[in-house]
Motif scaffolding. Structure first.
Motif, short mmCIF file in Angstrom:
data_model
loop_
_atom_site.label_atom_id
_atom_site.label_comp_id
_atom_site.label_asym_id
_atom_site.label_seq_id
_atom_site.Cartn_x
_atom_site.Cartn_y
_atom_site.Cartn_z
N UNK A 159 0.99 -1.24 0.01
CA UNK A 159 0.00 0.00 -0.02
C UNK A 159 0.91 1.26 -0.10
N UNK A 160 0.21 2.36 -0.29
CA UNK A 160 0.82 3.58 -0.43
C UNK A 160 1.30 4.03 1.13
N UNK A 161 0.55 3.50 1.96
CA UNK A 161 0.76 3.63 3.63
C UNK A 161 0.51 2.61 4.03
N UNK A 162 1.69 1.45 4.16
CA UNK A 162 1.58 0.32 4.70
C UNK A 162 1.66 0.39 6.07
N UNK A 163 1.16 -0.65 6.99
CA UNK A 163 1.35 -0.57 8.49
C UNK A 163 2.92 -0.67 8.80
N UNK A 164 3.00 0.20 9.80
CA UNK A 164 4.51 0.27 10.53
C UNK A 164 4.70 -0.91 11.11
N UNK A 165 5.68 -1.88 10.83
CA UNK A 165 5.85 -3.08 10.95
C UNK A 165 7.14 -3.53 11.89
N UNK A 213 11.51 2.27 5.18
CA UNK A 213 11.56 2.89 6.58
C UNK A 213 10.49 2.47 7.31
N UNK A 214 9.37 1.70 6.77
CA UNK A 214 8.34 1.31 7.63
C UNK A 214 8.55 0.01 8.21
N UNK A 215 9.62 -0.84 7.96
CA UNK A 215 9.76 -2.15 8.37
C UNK A 215 11.24 -1.98 9.16
#
Length: 282
Positions: A149-155, A188-190
């Motif tokens: 997604x364009x804004x995936x969940x912070x994981x 950066x979100x992983x």
């Protein structure tokens, strides 16, 4: 063998997909083999999907939409079909996972499902001797779309070092799986940390668990046993899980050191042995 004439479209998402595929194909005056030629597959495969004997892939669905001009109908339906292939007890968790804005997980045995390569997932899922391994693998790959997604969940993922050392699927499969983890570390979100064996006893010796957070709903803790999965929003359980997770993060290697360890294991344990032997001889 299922009879296409009596296929009940209300029986399941897979049956509805097959019913609609047949309806749209016939509306275009195409035989199964003719549609197969257009979308680069066999007429037999088209027939198996129309009779709910085979699970369609996303690629198949996108090709059908293009061939029949169905405006994304089958690309939308395939998501429902693939989610329905997940074990019944797991489906509620998958639905919540897809809504989460923050996912934190500790995994003691295997790589977290969202980060598994297809071949690694196949090796893991095959251990349960399922009736439809292909369907389960496809469903697991579909789950991973939330990361696109364009804004995936912070994981945030904490992996026990044993996960890196357990050769699931063999050397080549593990090498590609660890390479996949390294690819994720660049997002950066992983965040991926490894809990090294030298830590010894730690805050989650009892096993793996996940914590899901949402914008407008209570946090959820998810655990599994050998039979089923369990979700709870109990404030006491959520607080305990958060405390244990914080301790795991503190005991684990830093994100940077974890990536270095993954890379080292990938090369030393699952690298090309012939090249290693050549370097040793030289």
């Amino acid at each position: 063998m299922a009879n296409v004439q009596t296929l009940d479209p209300t029986a399941s998402p897979l049956a509805y997909y097959g019913f609609e595929l047949r309806r749209h194909r016939e509306a275009h005056g195409l035989k199964q083999g003719q549609l197969g030629e257009i979308i680069y597959c066999t007429g037999s495969l088209v027939g198996q999907i129309e009779t709910a004997r085979k699970v369609p892939t996303r690629d198949f669905s996108e090709r059908v939409d293009a061939a029949l001009g169905t405006d994304g109908l089958f690309s939308r339906l395939v998501g429902l079909v693939l989610r329905s292939q997940l074990p019944t007890w797991f489906q509620p968790y998958a639905e919540m996972e897809a809504k989460a804005t923050y996912i934190s997980t500790y995994q003691a045995q295997v790589v977290y499902g969202l980060l598994q390569t297809e071949e690694y997932a196949r090796a893991v899922l095959a251990t349960g001797m399922p009736d439809d391994l292909d369907g389960l693998v496809a469903a697991r790959m579909e789950r991973q779309r939330i990361l696109e997604r364009e804004q995936p969940p912070l994981t945030w993922v904490v992996l026990d070092e044993a996960v890196l050392l357990r050769p699931i699927g063999g050397r080549d499969v593990m090498r590609r799986q660890l390479g996949n983890l390294l690819d994720f570390t660049r997002n950066r979100w992983m965040h991926i940390q490894v809990l090294p064996n030298v830590v010894g006893e730690h805050a989650s010796l009892a096993g793996s668990f996940n914590v899901l957070r949402f914008d407008d709903d209570p946090d959820i803790v998810y655990t599994e046993d050998v039979i089923a999965g369990h979700m709870t929003a109990s404030p006491e359980t959520v607080r305990e899980a958060a405390l244990r997770y914080a301790r795991l993060q503190a005991a684990a290697l830093s994100v940077e050191d974890s990536a270095a360890l993954i890379a080292r294991v990938m090369e030393e344990r699952y690298g090309d042995r012939s090249q290693s032997e050549e370097r040793t001889v030289a």
